[in-house]
Design a protein around this motif. Structure first.
Motif, PDB file in Angstrom:
ATOM      1  N   ARG A  74       0.837  -1.209   0.000  1.00 10.37           N
ATOM      2  CA  ARG A  74       0.000   0.000   0.000  1.00 10.37           C
ATOM      3  C   ARG A  74       0.867   1.251   0.000  1.00 10.37           C
ATOM      4  NH1 ARG A  74      -5.529  -0.771   1.806  1.00 10.37           N
ATOM      5  NH2 ARG A  74      -5.839  -2.939   2.397  1.00 10.37           N
ATOM      6  N   LEU A  75       1.920   1.238   0.818  1.00 10.07           N
ATOM      7  CA  LEU A  75       2.831   2.371   0.897  1.00 10.07           C
ATOM      8  C   LEU A  75       3.480   2.634  -0.461  1.00 10.07           C
ATOM      9  CD1 LEU A  75       4.303   4.481   2.665  1.00 10.07           C
ATOM     10  CD2 LEU A  75       5.985   2.711   3.196  1.00 10.07           C
ATOM     11  N   GLN A  76       3.885   1.581  -1.132  1.00 17.78           N
ATOM     12  CA  GLN A  76       4.533   1.713  -2.433  1.00 17.78           C
ATOM     13  C   GLN A  76       3.581   2.325  -3.462  1.00 17.78           C
ATOM     14  OE1 GLN A  76       5.944  -1.988  -4.038  1.00 17.78           O
ATOM     15  NE2 GLN A  76       7.315  -0.962  -5.455  1.00 17.78           N
ATOM     16  N   LEU A  77       2.330   1.931  -3.425  1.00 22.64           N
ATOM     17  CA  LEU A  77       1.355   2.423  -4.400  1.00 22.64           C
ATOM     18  C   LEU A  77       0.790   3.791  -4.066  1.00 22.64           C
ATOM     19  CD1 LEU A  77      -0.624  -0.834  -5.170  1.00 22.64           C
ATOM     20  CD2 LEU A  77       1.103   0.290  -6.599  1.00 22.64           C
ATOM     21  N   ASN A  78       0.572   4.042  -2.754  1.00 28.34           N
ATOM     22  CA  ASN A  78      -0.061   5.294  -2.347  1.00 28.34           C
ATOM     23  C   ASN A  78       0.168   5.551  -0.866  1.00 28.34           C
ATOM     24  OD1 ASN A  78      -1.674   7.509  -1.890  1.00 28.34           O
ATOM     25  ND2 ASN A  78      -3.598   6.426  -2.183  1.00 28.34           N
ATOM     26  N   PRO A  79       1.176   6.348  -0.515  1.00 32.84           N
ATOM     27  CA  PRO A  79       1.445   6.629   0.902  1.00 32.84           C
ATOM     28  C   PRO A  79       0.263   7.298   1.614  1.00 32.84           C
ATOM     29  CG  PRO A  79       3.243   7.401  -0.481  1.00 32.84           C
ATOM     30  CD  PRO A  79       2.150   6.976  -1.397  1.00 32.84           C
ATOM     31  N   ASP A  80      -0.662   7.876   0.836  1.00 36.62           N
ATOM     32  CA  ASP A  80      -1.842   8.514   1.428  1.00 36.62           C
ATOM     33  C   ASP A  80      -3.022   7.556   1.565  1.00 36.62           C
ATOM     34  OD1 ASP A  80      -0.620  11.030   1.660  1.00 36.62           O
ATOM     35  OD2 ASP A  80      -1.065  11.501  -0.428  1.00 36.62           O
ATOM     36  N   ASP A  81      -2.818   6.273   1.313  1.00 39.51           N
ATOM     37  CA  ASP A  81      -3.892   5.293   1.444  1.00 39.51           C
ATOM     38  C   ASP A  81      -4.490   5.404   2.850  1.00 39.51           C
ATOM     39  OD1 ASP A  81      -5.286   2.824   2.058  1.00 39.51           O
ATOM     40  OD2 ASP A  81      -4.277   1.909   0.355  1.00 39.51           O
ATOM     41  N   PRO A  82      -5.798   5.596   2.951  1.00 39.63           N
ATOM     42  CA  PRO A  82      -6.427   5.764   4.273  1.00 39.63           C
ATOM     43  C   PRO A  82      -6.186   4.597   5.232  1.00 39.63           C
ATOM     44  CG  PRO A  82      -7.979   6.304   2.526  1.00 39.63           C
ATOM     45  CD  PRO A  82      -6.760   5.733   1.867  1.00 39.63           C
ATOM     46  N   ALA A  83      -6.008   3.390   4.712  1.00 37.17           N
ATOM     47  CA  ALA A  83      -5.770   2.232   5.575  1.00 37.17           C
ATOM     48  C   ALA A  83      -4.453   2.342   6.338  1.00 37.17           C
ATOM     49  CB  ALA A  83      -5.789   0.944   4.759  1.00 37.17           C
ATOM     50  N   LEU A  84      -3.494   3.068   5.790  1.00 44.88           N
ATOM     51  CA  LEU A  84      -2.189   3.228   6.447  1.00 44.88           C
ATOM     52  C   LEU A  84      -2.227   4.245   7.582  1.00 44.88           C
ATOM     53  CD1 LEU A  84       0.139   3.243   3.322  1.00 44.88           C
ATOM     54  CD2 LEU A  84      -0.097   1.413   5.006  1.00 44.88           C
ATOM     55  N   ARG A  85      -3.175   5.158   7.518  1.00 52.44           N
ATOM     56  CA  ARG A  85      -3.301   6.225   8.512  1.00 52.44           C
ATOM     57  C   ARG A  85      -1.956   6.930   8.733  1.00 52.44           C
ATOM     58  NH1 ARG A  85      -6.776   4.438  13.482  1.00 52.44           N
ATOM     59  NH2 ARG A  85      -6.969   6.682  13.593  1.00 52.44           N
ATOM     60  N   SER A  86      -1.270   7.230   7.638  1.00 51.39           N
ATOM     61  CA  SER A  86       0.052   7.861   7.701  1.00 51.39           C
ATOM     62  C   SER A  86      -0.026   9.257   8.294  1.00 51.39           C
ATOM     63  CB  SER A  86       0.664   7.953   6.296  1.00 51.39           C
ATOM     64  OG  SER A  86       0.855   6.670   5.757  1.00 51.39           O
ATOM     65  N   HIS A  87       0.921   9.555   9.166  1.00 52.27           N
ATOM     66  CA  HIS A  87       1.014  10.890   9.744  1.00 52.27           C
ATOM     67  C   HIS A  87       2.476  11.188  10.089  1.00 52.27           C
ATOM     68  CE1 HIS A  87       0.350   8.068  13.087  1.00 52.27           C
ATOM     69  NE2 HIS A  87       1.094   8.881  13.805  1.00 52.27           N
ATOM     70  N   LYS A  88       2.789  12.475  10.157  1.00 58.56           N
ATOM     71  CA  LYS A  88       4.160  12.889  10.476  1.00 58.56           C
ATOM     72  C   LYS A  88       4.517  12.416  11.877  1.00 58.56           C
ATOM     73  CE  LYS A  88       4.195  16.893   7.496  1.00 58.56           C
ATOM     74  NZ  LYS A  88       4.306  18.349   7.397  1.00 58.56           N
ATOM     75  N   TYR A  89       5.745  11.957  12.008  1.00 50.55           N
ATOM     76  CA  TYR A  89       6.253  11.476  13.286  1.00 50.55           C
ATOM     77  C   TYR A  89       7.277  12.491  13.768  1.00 50.55           C
ATOM     78  CZ  TYR A  89       7.730   8.059  16.761  1.00 50.55           C
ATOM     79  OH  TYR A  89       8.002   7.414  17.933  1.00 50.55           O
ATOM     80  N   VAL A  90       6.983  13.186  14.825  1.00 48.93           N
ATOM     81  CA  VAL A  90       7.798  14.334  15.235  1.00 48.93           C
ATOM     82  C   VAL A  90       9.067  13.970  16.011  1.00 48.93           C
ATOM     83  CG1 VAL A  90       5.853  15.924  15.208  1.00 48.93           C
ATOM     84  CG2 VAL A  90       6.400  14.693  17.310  1.00 48.93           C
ATOM     85  N   SER A  91       9.172  12.758  16.530  1.00 49.96           N
ATOM     86  CA  SER A  91      10.310  12.389  17.370  1.00 49.96           C
ATOM     87  C   SER A  91      11.488  11.803  16.599  1.00 49.96           C
ATOM     88  CB  SER A  91       9.869  11.374  18.424  1.00 49.96           C
ATOM     89  OG  SER A  91       8.862  11.913  19.232  1.00 49.96           O
ATOM     90  N   LEU A  92      11.416  11.825  15.280  1.00 52.86           N
ATOM     91  CA  LEU A  92      12.450  11.192  14.474  1.00 52.86           C
ATOM     92  C   LEU A  92      12.603  11.961  13.170  1.00 52.86           C
ATOM     93  CD1 LEU A  92      14.230   8.567  14.315  1.00 52.86           C
ATOM     94  CD2 LEU A  92      12.280   7.476  13.207  1.00 52.86           C
TER      95      LEU A  92
END
Length: 98
Positions: A37-55
């Motif tokens: 899913r990440l490879q095809l679309n990092p914005d895929d809603p199933a991934l619930r991708s969000h910025k990670y501030v500690s890294l």
């Protein structure tokens, strides 16, 4: 747009550990699905991708946190950033969350 995934040593190590444990075949399948899913679309809603501030990436890249699974005791996460280049994503780590 499809991306090429590059895995760091840490990410490769996390994936290798799952591949060596037959009892974790279900989790390995979920990791592979999430990577697809990440490879095809990092914005895929199933991934619930969000910025990670500690890294941050080695060159200060914004690191993102994507779900492998949710609402399980060891819910997995993929930590990644865009680059190098416009068509690549570097997977920094594949780990349990929390």
């Amino acid at each position: 747009m499809s991306f090429t995934l590059l895995l760091t040593r840490e990410a490769t190590s996390g994936l290798s550990l799952l591949e060596k444990k037959p009892q974790l075949i279900g989790r390995l399948q979920r990791v592979r699905t999430a990577l697809g899913r990440l490879q095809l679309n990092p914005d895929d809603p199933a991934l619930r991708s969000h910025k990670y501030v500690s890294l941050a990436g080695k060159k200060g890249e914004t690191v993102w946190d994507s779900y492998i699974e949710n609402q399980t005791p060891t819910a997995g996460r993929i930590y990644w950033h865009y680059g190098p280049g416009l068509d690549r994503i570097t997977v920094v780590s594949i780990t349990p969350h929390g």
